[in-house]
Design a protein around this motif. Structure first.
Motif, PDB file in Angstrom:
ATOM      1  N   PRO A 226      61.704  30.116  82.299  1.00 40.19           N
ATOM      2  CA  PRO A 226      61.369  30.700  80.990  1.00 40.19           C
ATOM      3  C   PRO A 226      59.874  31.011  80.891  1.00 40.19           C
ATOM      4  O   PRO A 226      59.037  30.179  81.249  1.00 40.19           O
TER       5      PRO A 226
ATOM      6  N   GLY B 252      58.289  30.662  87.985  1.00 41.81           N
ATOM      7  CA  GLY B 252      57.754  31.238  86.761  1.00 41.81           C
ATOM      8  C   GLY B 252      56.837  32.401  87.066  1.00 41.81           C
ATOM      9  O   GLY B 252      57.248  33.559  87.125  1.00 41.81           O
ATOM     10  N   GLN B 253      55.546  32.086  87.289  1.00 41.07           N
ATOM     11  CA  GLN B 253      54.550  33.150  87.473  1.00 41.07           C
ATOM     12  C   GLN B 253      54.881  34.148  88.575  1.00 41.07           C
ATOM     13  O   GLN B 253      54.607  35.349  88.405  1.00 41.07           O
TER      14      GLN B 253
ATOM     15  N   ALA C 144      55.075  25.575  90.698  1.00 40.31           N
ATOM     16  CA  ALA C 144      54.258  25.995  91.843  1.00 40.31           C
ATOM     17  C   ALA C 144      55.006  25.949  93.176  1.00 40.31           C
ATOM     18  O   ALA C 144      54.405  25.683  94.210  1.00 40.31           O
TER      19      ALA C 144
ATOM     20  N   GLN D 100      66.615  30.411  76.239  1.00 38.73           N
ATOM     21  CA  GLN D 100      65.940  29.135  76.027  1.00 38.73           C
ATOM     22  C   GLN D 100      65.721  28.905  74.532  1.00 38.73           C
ATOM     23  O   GLN D 100      65.012  29.658  73.862  1.00 38.73           O
TER      24      GLN D 100
ATOM     25  N   THR E 240      57.149  32.677  78.103  1.00 35.53           N
ATOM     26  CA  THR E 240      56.721  33.280  76.842  1.00 35.53           C
ATOM     27  C   THR E 240      55.764  34.426  77.137  1.00 35.53           C
ATOM     28  O   THR E 240      54.799  34.254  77.874  1.00 35.53           O
TER      29      THR E 240
ATOM     30  N   ASN F 211      61.040  22.788  89.313  1.00 35.67           N
ATOM     31  CA  ASN F 211      60.099  23.867  88.957  1.00 35.67           C
ATOM     32  C   ASN F 211      58.660  23.360  89.051  1.00 35.67           C
ATOM     33  O   ASN F 211      58.387  22.187  88.817  1.00 35.67           O
TER      34      ASN F 211
ATOM     35  N   HIS G 118      65.071  23.503  75.322  1.00 31.61           N
ATOM     36  CA  HIS G 118      63.681  23.272  75.727  1.00 31.61           C
ATOM     37  C   HIS G 118      63.281  21.861  75.327  1.00 31.61           C
ATOM     38  O   HIS G 118      62.902  21.605  74.187  1.00 31.61           O
TER      39      HIS G 118
ATOM     40  N   ARG H  76      65.760  21.154  79.900  1.00 41.08           N
ATOM     41  CA  ARG H  76      64.485  21.170  80.620  1.00 41.08           C
ATOM     42  C   ARG H  76      63.621  20.004  80.162  1.00 41.08           C
ATOM     43  O   ARG H  76      63.489  19.764  78.959  1.00 41.08           O
TER      44      ARG H  76
END
Ligand SMILES: Cc1cc2nc3c(=O)[nH]c(=O)nc-3n(C[C@H](O)[C@H](O)[C@H](O)COP(=O)(O)O)c2cc1C
Length: 362
Positions: free
Chosen positions: A31, A320-321, A299, A106, A33, A297, A182, A234
């Motif tokens: 997820p 994520g990123q 890195a 989410q 934002t 999750n 969440h 999560r």
């Protein structure tokens, strides 16, 4: 779909069942934002493009979506409680499905990570206890200290759980494949779990089991709508990682939190350790305590994720990123293609720039 260049990444590409989610690969989109909702806090055309572009993820988990008017803590985040929001999300889920993908919503309540300027009628945000979090809220007038919240009464708690249930129902109407609760990153569920934010003396405070009661009741309510096997949870057990959450004994607190959702048939538990598995990592404890599949999750690279799946430390990995700047992330992993770097200046708010303009390989 091309053939796999590095055979050691094969574990990422074996299909998996997480509860009722049948996934073609184990590269999940975490997820994220991105603060681009419209004035009605609804997703719109831009979101349709963004999520459609990422439909090759094993499963997309949407950006956090507030479950009610009071659940908001940031500007331009989408909600999942009004007809306009449901209609906007319906366009998104239809596009993702047409592109062959799967998407869960989410569900998010920020609790005390908010400001009176963002709240209905300028009221105080709600939380387990009236303790302000350190840090700033992003209000329409710029950053301001997070507001001191009002402690929820027992009556309020029942009402907030009803809001989770209502939002879960809205997610059904919007055509999602499931939902994620969440419970991470210092928001309302995490606030109940930790003794740094929860100093209640009733059945929702005190022992780790009491502090996990809110999580349990939210999960029961949401699973009552969806069935547990389309609901994931999560958690982020580290201290200080996000919104500076503190607990005197995270291992004990989070073991109780996982035990509180055991037996509900939850599709999977996702554990977050920002910046990579922490020094005293609790990933293994979460995985061993939970009675269903585990998603890790924080890195992860493709190599580390594949190794964790091979070693049985996780059933899937969420990224994520890397998904911000690589809409076709699974295909890049498959081909051994270089990853594009995300532009942090466009993470939150703005328009198509840094959102839908990252190209796929082809
Ligand atoms: C721009 C941005 C927005 C995020 N939004 C959310 C969110 O809405 N909900 C959530 O649970 N985590 C959110 N996170 C945390 C990510 O899901 C993820 O846990 C974190 O980025 C670590 O994974 P990564 O190293 O693969 O990026 C966000 C992170 C970033 C960078």
């Amino acid at each position: 779909m091309s053939s796999l260049v590095d055979p050691s990444l094969a574990p990422l590409f074996s299909p998996v069942k997480l509860g009722a989610f049948s996934l073609p690969n184990r590269v999940l989109m975490a997820p994220l934002t991105r603060s681009r909702a419209n004035e009605q806090t609804a997703p719109h055309d831009l979101h349709v493009d963004y999520y459609r572009q990422r439909a090759t993820a094993g499963l997309i988990v949407s950006e956090g979506s507030q479950i009610s008017r009071e659940a908001v803590g940031y500007i331009r985040t989408p909600g999942i409680y009004s007809p306009e929001q449901v209609a906007g999300w319906k366009e998104v889920t239809t596009a993702v499905h047409a592109a062959g993908g799967r998407i869960a919503c989410q569900l998010w309540h920020v609790g005390r990570i908010s400001h009176t300027d963002l709240q209905p009628n300028g009221q105080a945000p709600v939380a387990p206890s009236a303790i302000a979090a350190p840090g700033k809220a992003f209000t329409p007038e710029g950053p301001k200290d997070l507001s001191t919240p009002r402690a929820l009464s027992l009556h309020d708690i029942a009402r907030v759980i009803g809001d989770w249930e209502h939002a879960a129902q809205c997610a059904v109407e919007a055509g999602f494949d499931g939902v994620q609760i969440h419970g991470a990153n210092g928001y309302i569920i995490d606030q109940f779990l930790r003794d740094g934010a929860n100093q209640r003396t009733d059945m929702y405070g005190g022992s780790p089991e009491n502090r996990a009661r809110f999580l349990r009741e939210v999960t029961e309510a949401v699973a009552g709508v969806w069935g547990g096997d389309r609901v994931s949870v999560r958690m982020s057990p580290q201290n200080g990682a996000f919104n500076r959450m503190q607990d005197s004994d995270p291992a004990t607190t989070f073991r109780a939190a996982v035990n509180a959702i055991n037996g509900l048939g939850v599709a999977y538990l996702e554990g977050v350790e920002m910046g990579g598995p922490a020094e005293h990592s609790l990933h293994a404890m979460l995985r061993e305590t939970f009675d269903g599949p585990y998603v890790a999750n924080g890195a992860f690279t493709a190599q580390l994720g594949a190794q964790w799946i091979r070693d049985g430390k996780a059933d899937a990995i969420s990224f994520g990123q890397p998904f911000i700047s690589n809409p076709d992330l699974p295909e890049r992993f498959r081909r051994g293609a270089p990853l594009a770097e995300p532009d942090r200046d466009t993470y939150y708010a703005g328009d198509a720039k840094g959102y839908t303009d990252y190209p796929a390989l082809d």
